[in-house]
Design a protein around this motif. Structure first.
Motif, PDB file in Angstrom:
ATOM      1  N   LEU A  78       0.816  -1.216   0.000  1.00  0.00           N
ATOM      2  CA  LEU A  78       0.000   0.000   0.000  1.00  0.00           C
ATOM      3  C   LEU A  78       0.850   1.266   0.000  1.00  0.00           C
ATOM      4  O   LEU A  78       0.303   2.374  -0.004  1.00  0.00           O
ATOM      5  CB  LEU A  78      -0.911   0.021   1.241  1.00  0.00           C
ATOM      6  N   ALA A  79       2.174   1.109  -0.010  1.00  0.00           N
ATOM      7  CA  ALA A  79       3.053   2.267   0.129  1.00  0.00           C
ATOM      8  C   ALA A  79       2.880   3.273  -1.004  1.00  0.00           C
ATOM      9  O   ALA A  79       3.089   4.472  -0.808  1.00  0.00           O
ATOM     10  CB  ALA A  79       4.512   1.809   0.204  1.00  0.00           C
ATOM     11  N   TYR A  80       2.481   2.794  -2.176  1.00  0.00           N
ATOM     12  CA  TYR A  80       2.313   3.713  -3.317  1.00  0.00           C
ATOM     13  C   TYR A  80       1.232   4.754  -3.043  1.00  0.00           C
ATOM     14  O   TYR A  80       1.193   5.820  -3.659  1.00  0.00           O
ATOM     15  CB  TYR A  80       1.933   2.921  -4.587  1.00  0.00           C
ATOM     16  N   ASP A  81       0.369   4.458  -2.071  1.00  0.00           N
ATOM     17  CA  ASP A  81      -0.763   5.337  -1.794  1.00  0.00           C
ATOM     18  C   ASP A  81      -0.456   6.368  -0.706  1.00  0.00           C
ATOM     19  O   ASP A  81      -1.286   7.203  -0.386  1.00  0.00           O
ATOM     20  CB  ASP A  81      -1.970   4.495  -1.360  1.00  0.00           C
ATOM     21  N   ASP A  82       0.756   6.305  -0.140  1.00  0.00           N
ATOM     22  CA  ASP A  82       1.094   7.267   0.912  1.00  0.00           C
ATOM     23  C   ASP A  82       1.021   8.690   0.387  1.00  0.00           C
ATOM     24  O   ASP A  82       1.442   8.989  -0.736  1.00  0.00           O
ATOM     25  CB  ASP A  82       2.513   6.999   1.448  1.00  0.00           C
ATOM     26  N   THR A  83       0.496   9.562   1.220  1.00  0.00           N
ATOM     27  CA  THR A  83       0.407  10.967   0.842  1.00  0.00           C
ATOM     28  C   THR A  83       1.801  11.571   0.743  1.00  0.00           C
ATOM     29  O   THR A  83       2.642  11.364   1.609  1.00  0.00           O
ATOM     30  CB  THR A  83      -0.413  11.744   1.883  1.00  0.00           C
ATOM     31  N   GLY A  84       2.066  12.294  -0.302  1.00  0.00           N
ATOM     32  CA  GLY A  84       3.368  12.936  -0.486  1.00  0.00           C
ATOM     33  C   GLY A  84       3.197  14.249  -1.217  1.00  0.00           C
ATOM     34  O   GLY A  84       2.104  14.832  -1.247  1.00  0.00           O
ATOM     35  N   THR A  85       4.263  14.722  -1.813  1.00  0.00           N
ATOM     36  CA  THR A  85       4.175  15.949  -2.607  1.00  0.00           C
ATOM     37  C   THR A  85       3.257  15.710  -3.805  1.00  0.00           C
ATOM     38  O   THR A  85       3.472  14.771  -4.575  1.00  0.00           O
ATOM     39  CB  THR A  85       5.558  16.375  -3.102  1.00  0.00           C
ATOM     40  N   PRO A  86       2.208  16.502  -3.960  1.00  0.00           N
ATOM     41  CA  PRO A  86       1.251  16.267  -5.046  1.00  0.00           C
ATOM     42  C   PRO A  86       1.922  16.332  -6.421  1.00  0.00           C
ATOM     43  O   PRO A  86       2.848  17.117  -6.649  1.00  0.00           O
ATOM     44  CB  PRO A  86       0.239  17.402  -4.882  1.00  0.00           C
ATOM     45  N   THR A  87       1.461  15.465  -7.291  1.00  0.00           N
ATOM     46  CA  THR A  87       1.935  15.463  -8.680  1.00  0.00           C
ATOM     47  C   THR A  87       0.748  15.718  -9.606  1.00  0.00           C
ATOM     48  O   THR A  87      -0.405  15.710  -9.171  1.00  0.00           O
ATOM     49  CB  THR A  87       2.576  14.114  -9.041  1.00  0.00           C
ATOM     50  N   ASN A  88       1.063  15.906 -10.877  1.00  0.00           N
ATOM     51  CA  ASN A  88       0.008  16.042 -11.885  1.00  0.00           C
ATOM     52  C   ASN A  88      -0.348  14.635 -12.357  1.00  0.00           C
ATOM     53  O   ASN A  88       0.339  14.057 -13.207  1.00  0.00           O
ATOM     54  CB  ASN A  88       0.493  16.904 -13.047  1.00  0.00           C
ATOM     55  N   CYS A  89      -1.400  14.074 -11.801  1.00  0.00           N
ATOM     56  CA  CYS A  89      -1.736  12.680 -12.083  1.00  0.00           C
ATOM     57  C   CYS A  89      -2.123  12.451 -13.546  1.00  0.00           C
ATOM     58  O   CYS A  89      -2.110  11.305 -14.021  1.00  0.00           O
ATOM     59  CB  CYS A  89      -2.869  12.217 -11.161  1.00  0.00           C
ATOM     60  N   ALA A  90      -2.445  13.497 -14.268  1.00  0.00           N
ATOM     61  CA  ALA A  90      -2.829  13.341 -15.678  1.00  0.00           C
ATOM     62  C   ALA A  90      -1.628  13.079 -16.569  1.00  0.00           C
ATOM     63  O   ALA A  90      -1.761  12.451 -17.623  1.00  0.00           O
ATOM     64  CB  ALA A  90      -3.561  14.593 -16.160  1.00  0.00           C
ATOM     65  N   VAL A  91      -0.422  13.515 -16.138  1.00  0.00           N
ATOM     66  CA  VAL A  91       0.742  13.390 -17.009  1.00  0.00           C
ATOM     67  C   VAL A  91       1.948  12.768 -16.325  1.00  0.00           C
ATOM     68  O   VAL A  91       2.785  12.135 -16.976  1.00  0.00           O
ATOM     69  CB  VAL A  91       1.146  14.770 -17.597  1.00  0.00           C
ATOM     70  N   ASP A  92       2.126  12.940 -15.022  1.00  0.00           N
ATOM     71  CA  ASP A  92       3.326  12.440 -14.338  1.00  0.00           C
ATOM     72  C   ASP A  92       3.284  10.931 -14.180  1.00  0.00           C
ATOM     73  O   ASP A  92       2.221  10.315 -14.071  1.00  0.00           O
ATOM     74  CB  ASP A  92       3.458  13.086 -12.951  1.00  0.00           C
ATOM     75  N   ALA A  93       4.488  10.325 -14.144  1.00  0.00           N
ATOM     76  CA  ALA A  93       4.596   8.869 -14.027  1.00  0.00           C
ATOM     77  C   ALA A  93       4.040   8.375 -12.686  1.00  0.00           C
ATOM     78  O   ALA A  93       3.452   7.294 -12.597  1.00  0.00           O
ATOM     79  CB  ALA A  93       6.054   8.446 -14.181  1.00  0.00           C
ATOM     80  N   GLU A  94       4.263   9.152 -11.639  1.00  0.00           N
ATOM     81  CA  GLU A  94       3.761   8.780 -10.316  1.00  0.00           C
ATOM     82  C   GLU A  94       2.587   9.687  -9.948  1.00  0.00           C
ATOM     83  O   GLU A  94       2.680  10.908 -10.054  1.00  0.00           O
ATOM     84  CB  GLU A  94       4.853   8.913  -9.263  1.00  0.00           C
ATOM     85  N   CYS A  95       1.499   9.054  -9.520  1.00  0.00           N
ATOM     86  CA  CYS A  95       0.303   9.816  -9.157  1.00  0.00           C
ATOM     87  C   CYS A  95       0.231  10.000  -7.651  1.00  0.00           C
ATOM     88  O   CYS A  95       0.083   9.031  -6.898  1.00  0.00           O
ATOM     89  CB  CYS A  95      -0.955   9.106  -9.662  1.00  0.00           C
ATOM     90  N   LYS A  96       0.388  11.234  -7.225  1.00  0.00           N
ATOM     91  CA  LYS A  96       0.224  11.608  -5.817  1.00  0.00           C
ATOM     92  C   LYS A  96      -0.843  12.701  -5.773  1.00  0.00           C
ATOM     93  O   LYS A  96      -0.539  13.883  -5.777  1.00  0.00           O
ATOM     94  CB  LYS A  96       1.532  12.126  -5.229  1.00  0.00           C
ATOM     95  N   PRO A  97      -2.116  12.310  -5.720  1.00  0.00           N
ATOM     96  CA  PRO A  97      -3.180  13.326  -5.750  1.00  0.00           C
ATOM     97  C   PRO A  97      -3.140  14.198  -4.496  1.00  0.00           C
ATOM     98  O   PRO A  97      -2.757  13.743  -3.419  1.00  0.00           O
ATOM     99  CB  PRO A  97      -4.461  12.494  -5.812  1.00  0.00           C
ATOM    100  N   GLN A  98      -3.519  15.420  -4.661  1.00  0.00           N
ATOM    101  CA  GLN A  98      -3.538  16.331  -3.527  1.00  0.00           C
ATOM    102  C   GLN A  98      -4.652  15.930  -2.557  1.00  0.00           C
ATOM    103  O   GLN A  98      -5.784  15.684  -2.953  1.00  0.00           O
ATOM    104  CB  GLN A  98      -3.754  17.769  -4.001  1.00  0.00           C
TER     105      GLN A  98
END
Length: 370
Positions: A127-147
């Motif tokens: 589940l680590a991929y779901d940890d909250t982190g620095t938000p990314t642009n989920c539409a284009v970035d390789a890693e999705c970190k939604p705000q």
């Protein structure tokens, strides 16, 4: 401006309450002795304590902190154990045991803290991929970190991804592996006591302090040991059942977790509503004559704002075998009567001075704490 700030400060303070400080004992609860009284009444002035943590990642720091808090509550002159040099999260498929022998109030308490977090750590990494982190642009970035809103993000990372996931893992296919590891750890602890000559006449009382999911895991393990014909485990379980004086349960989850072992049809027919959980199974296997003369006592601590904790209903258990006390506590502040931090409410029991005081000194206070 100064008057406005002062007024705001007063408003905030008045809106911030701890409704169950000091603790409130639920009506019809049995009075219970604390560890200090058990130690004072022990023929050899000795007491053995086993600590089992609950859900969420725990490490050596938790063990040392808990031991220090309890020992300090018993004797203000107690010199705390130093902080552990290794504070890393546990890993591996064995339960880590942290031991400490402390001189308290003219007697000796031997602590054994069982750290099982390493058993569930590999699966929780999924589940680590779901940890909250620095938000990314989920539409284009390789890693999705939604705000995420900061409070929601904190609760998702801790209460869900790190804590509730432990309960889900334990109730699934990993239950057998975790159970066997806990059986091995308890067996080793009980054998170590015997090798050290500590069980002379089985007179040394034993106290078990378990948090949250740890209570369910412990009773499951003990029942497995008592029902198994394997000599080592059964002997260790019999020794524990013979010597145990008090069970202190923080964040009692037995009513919730036991739902996974009940049949809906039988529950609806009112045929499986009582005495069907792992605690009642353990009580059924207690020896009729025990070395500890004092009746077995079970104390359940509950913060009413803890979403995952439940009172333990005495009517569901054999009163001839166990005396039950329910104690209400506040693990954190309640704001405006609307909210207490859900994470702190569930994980703060053994760091709560009120809980430590009750475990060590009893309710009502037996006068054995210095």
């Amino acid at each position: 401006m100064k008057k406005i700030l002062t007024l705001l400060g007063i408003l905030l303070l008045s809106a911030c309450t701890t409704p169950f400080h000091p603790p409130v004992t639920v009506r019809d609860s049995k009075p219970f002795a604390g560890m200090a009284q058990l130690l004072a009444e022990s023929p050899n002035k000795q007491l053995d304590v086993i600590l089992i943590h609950g859900m969420c990642t725990h490490n050596r720091q938790w063990a040392v902190n808990t031991i220090n808090i309890m020992a300090k509550a018993a004797d203000q002159a107690y010199i705390p154990l130093p902080a552990p040099t290794d504070k890393a999260a546990p890993s591996g498929q064995e339960i880590e045991v942290v031991t400490a022998t402390t001189k308290v109030g003219g007697g000796t308490i031997r602590f054994n803290a069982l750290i099982w977090s390493g058993l569930t750590a590999p699966l929780k990494q999924l589940l680590a991929y779901d940890d909250t982190g620095t938000p990314t642009n989920c539409a284009v970035d390789a890693e999705c970190k939604p705000q995420r809103a900061s409070v929601n993000g904190k609760l998702k990372d801790t209460l869900l991804n790190d804590c509730l996931s432990d309960a889900i893992i334990y109730q699934g296919d990993s239950k057998d592996v975790i159970g066997k590891a806990l059986v091995a750890a308890i067996t080793n602890v009980m054998e170590d006591k015997a090798k050290a000559g500590r069980d002379d006449g089985a007179a040394v009382p034993l106290v078990l302090v378990a948090e949250s999911l740890g209570s369910k895991m412990t009773f499951d393990a003990l029942n497995s040991m008592l029902q198994n014909e394997e000599t080592r485990g059964k002997r260790a379980a019999n020794t524990l059942a013979d010597r145990i004086a008090t069970l202190y349960m923080a964040a009692n989850q037995l009513p919730l977790l036991s739902l996974a072992e009940r049949a809906t049809r039988l529950a609806l027919e009112n045929k499986q509503m009582r005495r069907t959980d792992s605690l009642s199974q353990f009580l059924d296997q207690l020896p009729k004559r025990r070395s500890i003369v004092r009746p077995l006592t079970l104390v359940a601590f509950t913060d009413p704002n803890d979403l995952l904790s439940y009172l333990l209903l005495p009517a569901h258990y054999d009163s001839s075998k166990v005396a039950i006390a329910n104690v209400l506590v506040s693990n954190d502040k309640t704001y405006f009567g609307l909210l207490e931090n859900p994470y702190a409410a569930h994980t703060g029991y053994l760091q709560n001075a009120d809980v430590a005081q009750a475990i060590v000194c009893g309710l009502p206070d037996g006068g054995h704490c210095k």
